[in-house]
Enzyme design. Structure first.
Site, short mmCIF file in Angstrom:
data_model
loop_
_atom_site.label_atom_id
_atom_site.label_comp_id
_atom_site.label_asym_id
_atom_site.label_seq_id
_atom_site.Cartn_x
_atom_site.Cartn_y
_atom_site.Cartn_z
NE ARG A 398 -3.80 -0.29 2.17
CZ ARG A 398 -4.96 -0.35 1.52
NH1 ARG A 398 -5.41 0.73 0.92
NH2 ARG A 398 -5.65 -1.47 1.47
CD GLU A 458 -3.87 -3.63 3.58
OE1 GLU A 458 -5.00 -3.91 3.12
OE2 GLU A 458 -3.34 -2.51 3.47
CD GLU A 469 -9.04 -0.72 -0.39
OE1 GLU A 469 -8.68 0.10 0.46
OE2 GLU A 469 -9.23 -1.93 -0.13
CG ASP A 526 -13.63 9.08 -9.45
OD1 ASP A 526 -14.30 9.67 -10.31
OD2 ASP A 526 -13.34 9.59 -8.35
CG HIS A 748 -18.41 -8.62 4.28
ND1 HIS A 748 -17.26 -8.98 4.93
CD2 HIS A 748 -19.41 -8.77 5.18
CE1 HIS A 748 -17.54 -9.35 6.18
NE2 HIS A 748 -18.85 -9.22 6.35
CB CYS A 750 -15.58 -9.43 -2.06
SG CYS A 750 -15.77 -9.99 -0.37
#
Length: 782
Positions: A398, A458, A469, A526, A748, A750
């Protein structure tokens, strides 16, 4: 005096004058097409009926429609089709146009007559007018042509008295049934009589008038309507050109019902409410191809109008979502426009949801093929099969998201340069992308596999949420101003390609690849590109075989520049409109300057441009060259790399079906949120829609400002954009968790699911939900 029966009998004798349509279906001894004579007997016993819906019996054997040679040419340009050839007798020399008889009835006289008839119930005079007017193409021209023997042979003026036509049709449906039947019989006579010979402009005017008849809204008139559509579809390309420009002169109020009537005709033929009401589908398989071709004329008229008469999405036929559109797509792929009809030849009629489904299924099939090839290759070499082989695995940190992501994707981009030279722009803020020869040897076919993302350190298993994400965070970093690849245009709120020159444009190719991966994996990004960018992506819609061939060089106009730099476009428009001395007052030459890395560089728009002054006579050329320079030539290398990156993933014939606006929606989704629609489509687990917690949840969400609603959508789904098909496509779920009410909501992504403890008050739920959605990134396990 001739009776209706005598009139019908005389018309029956004329039916043999209508030659059969020559096509492959007839050559295979299919049952003969229904004649107009069979309709005449039907009209004797049937009143005009209004259709009562599209639902009902299952669809007919639609396969017959695909056995016909195509009559459309609105599909792929590389395999254009021609209209069915007319029978030999139709090619006979046609005498010069007859003199149109003079009629002195005008709109005022007609309205007065209909008003008197309505009051007195004596419709004989009005009935005589309708009976004579619709009896032949010659009489139609006599009644509605502004000047009886005027030529009116230009595309700019049909010569038709539109107000009179509208008044006659508006009054028609208010007349007694016998008058309405007489009009239909007259149309039958007209179509029978006018079949032979080449078409004159008066014939085109008659077709233009007849297609506006509102009686075709009834399925009882569909046989007549179908024959009218068949004759219009069989017109020459030059005749279609005239009709397109005449149709675009219609007002939106008149244009829209004609389009809706054609769409309803197609839907009813596919899914008739009463199968007995229409002829068997096997005997009229030419109905839908003819209607689609004529609908194509309306679509062309809408496209050449500025602004369009109606939104392009209003040409969608939602009924087609219930047919086997993948069979349509495979037929189109196999035969193009050459021998079989397919709705893909007329992509404007397919909704964005259908096109998205085609692209997704096509992508899935490509993914399966790639995965199968990988497995077979492993097994043939007797190597151990790793199930990770089935996925495109992306592992990133990240803290180093951009560098790791570009590194991972670049491994699959086999066409990149083997020796990478970092971009010259702002090197202090750009990530280091390490491209070694072994990495570059990785096959690009990996990009066709299902994407799976892992954030190192993670505890998250990617079932779709992490992928969404990853894309969201990556796009935010790539389009930062300090990264230097794209410039944010504050005036228009969109991004555009930086024109700064460099030695290597491979990173633009990587960005294009990432955008292609998003479409390939059905992820909405986006991204704020202008519509012109997506038009460039479809120029051409499939990548040329020659990697050095020109791509993305779409024709640029001042309107396109206005999407990106409205102030500059306004200034150029003022130059075009200026009435004074352009040369002395503006003092411009065919040379423009732009800043690159703090250095102002000049470019000639044409050879010797620095010595050519801009004058009143050449200013249009100057504006056109300047716009083309800004939107095409100055960024040609950047966009070419971006284009090839996108098409390296989305190499599908399905892209040929898309409009630029539809590509934009596929890439970005829609930013327009409709939380009420989300509420209607929501599913529940552990809660009911009437439970107190659910009710106060929706009260809070519907009262949120747009920015918090977007955060909620991102919290629950991993993206703040609405996919093609609307909120219902999210399959949003609200679940109950047995947890104390001091806990925050859990999501969640997903599964597009949000889990709520049983909050008791509106204030408590709003407070906890706001905290949760405002701190939604990451799993918090560094």
């Amino acid at each position: 005096m001739m009776t209706d029966s005598d009139d019908f009998g005389a018309t029956c004798k004329e039916r043999d004058k209508l030659p059969p349509i020559s096509n492959a279906t007839a050559a295979r001894c299919k049952p003969p097409l229904p004649s107009l004579g069979s309709l005449i007997n039907t009209l004797n016993h049937r009143r005009v009926r209004v259709p009562d819906g599209n639902a009902g019996a299952p669809p007919p054997a639609f396969k017959h429609a695909r056995e016909l040679p195509p009559i459309g040419s609105f599909g792929r340009g590389k395999q254009r089709a021609s209209v069915d050839t007319l029978p030999p007798e139709a090619k006979a020399p046609f005498p010069s146009e007859p003199v149109v008889p003079w009629r002195n009835k005008n709109i005022k006289d007609f309205l007065e007559e209909t008003e008197r008839a309505a009051l007195s119930a004596d419709w004989r005079q009005v009935g005589d007018f309708y009976l004579s007017t619709f009896d032949s193409f010659l009489e139609l021209n006599a009644a509605f042509k502004r000047e009886a023997n005027g030529s009116f042979d230009t595309i700019d003026d049909s010569g038709v008295n539109a107000k009179f036509v509208n008044a006659v049709y508006d009054a028609l449906l208010q007349t007694p049934q016998d008058i309405q039947k007489s009009v239909l019989k007259g149309i039958i006579n007209s179509l029978l009589r006018e079949w032979k010979g080449p078409r004159s402009k008066d014939d085109l005017r008659a077709y233009f008038i007849l297609i506006q008849n509102p009686q075709y809204s009834s399925s009882g008139t569909y046989v007549i309507y179908a024959h009218l559509l068949r004759q219009m579809a069989a017109l020459s390309e030059a005749d279609h050109h005239f009709l397109v420009h005449w149709l675009k002169k219609l007002s939106a109020r008149r244009f829209r019902p004609l389009v809706e009537r054609l769409l309803h005709f197609i839907s009813t033929r596919l899914f008739p409410a009463d199968p007995e009401e229409l002829p068997p589908a096997s005997k009229c398989s030419w109905w839908i191809p003819s209607a689609a071709k004529v609908l194509g004329l309306f679509n062309a008229a809408n496209s050449v109008s500025t602004p369009p008469i109606m939104p392009f999405s209003d040409f969608y036929n939602i009924t087609l979502e219930h047919i086997d559109f993948m069979e349509e797509y495979r037929t189109w792929q196999s035969y193009g426009n050459s021998s079989r009809f397919s709705f893909c030849q007329f992509p404007f009629i397919l909704s964005a949801a259908v096109k998205k489904a085609i692209i997704q299924k096509d992508s899935e099939q490509q993914m399966i093929r790639r995965a199968r090839q990988s497995l077979v290759s492993k097994v043939s070499r007797r190597q151990r099969v790793d199930m990770n082989l089935l996925f495109l695995n992306i592992k990133v940190r990240r803290a180093q998201l951009l560098a790791d992501s570009l590194d991972e994707v670049s491994r699959r981009a086999a066409s990149l340069h083997r020796r990478h030279r970092p971009w010259a722009i702002r090197p202090s803020v750009r990530p280091s992308v390490r491209l070694s020869v072994p990495q570059l040897s990785r096959k690009r076919c990996d990009l066709k596999k299902k994407l799976r993302v892992t954030f190192l350190g993670e505890a998250g298993l990617d079932m779709g949420g992490l992928t969404k994400e990853w894309f969201l965070l990556l796009v935010r970093q790539i389009f930062r101003d300090d990264y230097g690849m794209f410039t944010y245009m504050k005036e228009s709120g969109c991004h555009w390609f930086s024109s700064w020159k460099c030695d290597n444009y491979s990173e633009f190719q990587l960005i294009g690849t990432l955008m292609g991966l998003a479409v390939y994996n059905s992820i909405a990004l986006d991204i704020h590109f202008p519509l012109y960018c997506y038009r460039k992506l479809l120029t051409p819609p499939t990548a040329p075989c020659d990697p050095n061939g020109p791509v993305g060089m779409a024709t640029a106009t001042l309107d396109d520049l206005r999407q990106i730099a409205p102030e500059l476009a306004h200034g150029l428009q003022e130059l075009l409109d200026y009435d004074g001395n352009v040369e002395e007052d503006f003092y411009l030459t065919f040379q423009v300057s732009q800043e690159e890395m703090g250095v102002v560089k000049s470019y000639n728009l044409k050879p010797g441009g620095d010595k050519i002054a801009v004058t009143k006579h050449n200013r249009k050329e100057y504006v056109q060259l300047y716009v083309d320079f800004l939107l095409n030539k100055s960024i040609s290398k950047q966009f070419a790399a971006f284009y090839h990156g996108f098409h390296s993933v989305c190499a599908s014939d399905a892209l040929m079906l898309l409009r630029p606006e539809e590509v934009e929606v596929l890439v970005c989704g829609s930013p327009q949120l409709d939380m009420s629609a989300l509420q209607k489509a929501a599913h529940y687990e552990g809660y009911g829609k009437t439970d107190a917690t659910v009710r106060i949840f929706w009260e809070v969400v519907l009262s949120f400002p747009v920015d918090l609603q977007k955060k909620l959508l991102h919290f629950a789904t991993g993206s703040d954009r609405v996919p093609v098909g609307g909120m219902a496509e999210l399959h949003f779920k609200i679940s109950k968790i047995d947890a104390p009410t001091d806990w925050l909501p859990v999501s969640h992504t997903c599964f597009n699911q949000i889990c709520l403890p049983p909050y008791r008050s509106r204030k408590e739920l709003k407070h906890k939900l706001t905290i949760a959605i405002s701190n939604a990134e990451g799993f918090g396990l560094e």
